[in-house]
Motif scaffolding. Structure first.
Motif: not given
Ligand code: FE2
Ligand code: FE2
Length: 214
Positions: A54-64, A103-105, A110-116
């Motif tokens: 979950r934390m890595m998902r946040i970091n992934h979205t941060g990078e998006v 890392r998330l995978r 999974h990636r956040s559905l809210l990314n777009p």
């Protein structure tokens, strides 16, 4: 490449391509290796694994969001030097995006559905910062990066020592973000007014709280 002239229509198409790559495809990365390479997978129970994911998902979205901010700024920033300076930083954010994604995978999430939605919001903010002028635009980068560094420190505090792979990625990101902040200040970034800093903190809080779950 530097002096190549793009028409406004070219820029829109390029922007679209970049948005799609960021959200659904493979980002264009630099030559740097993934810091998690060569590190063995730590022993994690399911609960810890899920929390870290979950934390890595946040970091992934941060990078998006970082990609979107840089793209928005690149569209409106006036000085060509600013654009060039931001280009390498934006590419390094792509490394972060790719490392977090992998890392998330690996952690089975999974990636956040809210990314777009976050991409669109951040792109708009980035474009507005670019329009405000280069010193504000760079000041905005510096403040964003400072806030990200603090956020990464919190995550490093929470991720167990056994998870060396996630930690190695976040450590490298922290170092890069710190450097991006310094570069932006050296490039002439102005300190942002308090209320703007506060609004940025609030927006990132909303992001981290929602993306933890979705
Ligand atoms: Fe980053
Ligand atoms: Fe950065």
């Amino acid at each position: 490449m530097k002096n190549r002239h793009y028409t406004p229509a070219d820029r829109v198409l390029l922007g679209f391509d970049q948005a799609l790559r960021t959200l659904f495809g493979k980002p264009r990365v630099t030559e740097r290796p993934d810091p998690a390479d060569d590190l063995s997978e730590g022993e994690l129970d399911n609960e810890r694994r899920e929390r870290t994911a979950r934390m890595m998902r946040i970091n992934h979205t941060g990078e998006v969001c970082a990609q979107a901010l840089y793209q928005g700024q690149a569209l409106t920033a006036k000085l060509p030097e600013v654009r060039d300076k931001m280009e390498r930083a934006a590419q390094e954010e792509n490394d972060h995006l790719a490392w977090c994604d992998r890392r998330l995978r690996d952690l089975g999430s999974h990636r956040s559905l809210l990314n777009p939605a976050w991409y669109l919001g951040s792109f708009t903010i980035g474009a507005a910062a670019g329009l405000a002028g280069d010193k504000w635009s760079l000041g905005f980068v510096a403040e964003t990066e400072h806030q990200v560094v603090k956020h990464l420190e919190q995550h490093l505090h929470q991720i167990p020592p056994e998870d060396r792979r996630s930690r190695a990625i976040l450590e490298q990101m922290k170092e890069d973000e710190q450097q991006h902040a310094t570069q932006a200040l050296e490039g002439g970034g102005a300190p942002l007014p308090g209320p703007i800093k506060l609004a940025m903190k609030l927006a990132s809080k909303v992001m981290t709280k929602t993306v933890y779950w979705i």
